[in-house]
Scaffold this motif. Sequence first.
Motif, PDB file in Angstrom:
ATOM      1  N   LEU A 161      19.391 -44.092  29.528  1.00 43.41           N
ATOM      2  CA  LEU A 161      19.923 -45.131  28.624  1.00 43.41           C
ATOM      3  C   LEU A 161      18.860 -46.171  28.311  1.00 43.41           C
ATOM      4  N   TYR A 162      18.023 -46.502  29.311  1.00 36.99           N
ATOM      5  CA  TYR A 162      16.955 -47.489  29.127  1.00 36.99           C
ATOM      6  C   TYR A 162      15.582 -46.826  29.233  1.00 36.99           C
ATOM      7  N   ALA A 163      15.455 -45.639  28.665  1.00 33.50           N
ATOM      8  CA  ALA A 163      14.198 -44.893  28.699  1.00 33.50           C
ATOM      9  C   ALA A 163      13.106 -45.630  27.934  1.00 33.50           C
ATOM     10  N   SER A 164      11.858 -45.245  28.170  1.00 30.07           N
ATOM     11  CA  SER A 164      10.724 -45.908  27.510  1.00 30.07           C
ATOM     12  C   SER A 164      10.581 -45.516  26.048  1.00 30.07           C
ATOM     13  N   ASP A 165      11.323 -44.510  25.599  1.00 29.82           N
ATOM     14  CA  ASP A 165      11.229 -44.035  24.216  1.00 29.82           C
ATOM     15  C   ASP A 165      12.542 -44.339  23.485  1.00 29.82           C
ATOM     16  N   LEU A 166      12.459 -44.949  22.305  1.00 31.85           N
ATOM     17  CA  LEU A 166      13.646 -45.314  21.540  1.00 31.85           C
ATOM     18  C   LEU A 166      14.461 -44.090  21.154  1.00 31.85           C
ATOM     19  N   GLY A 167      13.773 -43.008  20.765  1.00 31.15           N
ATOM     20  CA  GLY A 167      14.491 -41.802  20.375  1.00 31.15           C
ATOM     21  C   GLY A 167      15.367 -41.262  21.487  1.00 31.15           C
ATOM     22  N   GLU A 168      14.860 -41.292  22.715  1.00 23.83           N
ATOM     23  CA  GLU A 168      15.653 -40.810  23.843  1.00 23.83           C
ATOM     24  C   GLU A 168      16.832 -41.730  24.114  1.00 23.83           C
ATOM     25  N   ARG A 169      16.649 -43.028  23.953  1.00 22.96           N
ATOM     26  CA  ARG A 169      17.750 -43.975  24.160  1.00 22.96           C
ATOM     27  C   ARG A 169      18.851 -43.743  23.128  1.00 22.96           C
ATOM     28  N   ARG A 170      18.465 -43.537  21.880  1.00 25.52           N
ATOM     29  CA  ARG A 170      19.456 -43.268  20.839  1.00 25.52           C
ATOM     30  C   ARG A 170      20.229 -41.978  21.124  1.00 25.52           C
ATOM     31  N   GLU A 171      19.518 -40.949  21.497  1.00 29.86           N
ATOM     32  CA  GLU A 171      20.157 -39.660  21.734  1.00 29.86           C
ATOM     33  C   GLU A 171      21.152 -39.747  22.890  1.00 29.86           C
ATOM     34  N   TYR A 172      20.755 -40.405  23.983  1.00 26.57           N
ATOM     35  CA  TYR A 172      21.660 -40.524  25.127  1.00 26.57           C
ATOM     36  C   TYR A 172      22.860 -41.408  24.783  1.00 26.57           C
TER      37      TYR A 172
END
Length: 516
Positions: A116-127
């Motif tokens: 949820l608070y990953a270093s990459d915005l794309g991963e945060r959006r996907e989760y």
Amino acid sequence: MRRTDDAPIEEGAFAMVAQDSGMVAVRNILTRLCKRSGLSSNRLRNTEIDVLPLLDLLAVRQYAWRAGIAREEAVLPLVQELVLRLEPTDRLIVDAELSLGLLRERPPNGVDLDRLYASDLGERREYLTQRWDVLHEAMGAQRIPAAPTVRSLRAAPEHRAFTELASLLATASVFDGAHVVDAVIAASEITVRQSISAKSRGAVTVIGDAVIDHMYLVDRIPGPGGTARGSYEEHPGGKGLTRAVAAARLGMDVRLISAVGDDDAGSRILEYLRSERVDTELVKVVPYAPTPVTSVIIAGTGAASTIGCKDERIRLSAQDLRSSGIRNALAGSDAILLTFEQPTGVIEQIMAELRCLETRPLVVVHPAPPLDRPQYLYQYLGAVDYLVGADKELGALAMLPDGATGSGAQTATLLRALGVRSVCAIQDFRCTVWSDQVSAEFQPFPTALEDSVGAHAAFSAALVYRLVSTRRPAERNDYVWATAAMVATQSVGDVPGAMPLVSEVERIFRLATEEH
């Protein structure tokens, strides 16, 4: 109709344009900060983004000043607090995309905070889209909208969420030296000050307006179509400010609850109050709004006429009064000085709060300016110890019709029947009192002027000074001393500047008692 280049724009329109452009600039900064690891003080220091419009916001500057930290360090905790005011969906989007970490203290079951608070915005959006329902439940949402795709999330939902957050940041009213979201810290410090004050000179809280007075000093006040020669001055003023200064000059520990604009005039008022040893922590600063101005025309005799130029944005609100800082200030004061310059609903809420206190402070009320619906306050008048005003002001509170010929004694009887303990009618440096202990008229010393703009403020502050340490009803000499304080204000021009010191009141008091 098309506006020409030299056509004037109203001041309110300028404020709206500035407010809208400020919100858009802040929103753009926040959405760009979402990229990479999100919002942090290090990111603000090292980013290629122009973050100055964000760092220059009033709320950020005041939060930083309050905490004694750099503005870059103030942004994250301030945003974390303001985000809690958003609707759950907007709050969730902003929390994840800026990586604010709102869920870290109480991690919900089934949520991977590292994703949820990953270093990459794309991963945060996907989760966020994958765990949409679970995350909404963790945010306490009552209604959960349909989960978006990553693509649709980047459109309307993100735009709405960041618009709401940017609007909060750009328009947040703050208290001078204490942001409204920092109420816990403010309350604890106020409590400490109150314990100190109670052992020394008495803690006094004043609730009323702080304005800039435009003073026109003339030989006589002209009638319709008439003219007069005179001079012009500018000074801080307002019924609230003047009473706060009057009490501080008598040696009491004073704080003012009021509101000013985020402009040069507001800054000037705050600096002036601090120079007079008045605590400004609970003075609200309202962005994009001008500090009110009052025009005062003073004749050579001291008689005055006033024109108040109000701005509805510069006032206290019901939400302000719910803050622990203000509620603790009311409960911890030895005395409250209250004017009717705030909206009726706010005055009603203050009076209700005072009435419910287990240990109530001394309450002195100046019923001016007149309220539109004074009957709404009648149930709370039992909390008023001393009602101080001119005959016309007292009559308006008693709902006497304009031009009514009822005597002051009749008005006082009506008001005391509603619960007021003592009624003090002030006119031309004279004071007439109706109470269980004293019923008399006081004029302790001859005066050179017919009236003084600051006389009522000086009387109320002086009366509080005499009573705050004894907690007993006023006696004859207390009223004489307070009337002597009115006489000491004889001047034209700077109204709070005419408020007397204890030594000046004592000198007149001795002269008055020697005469009698």
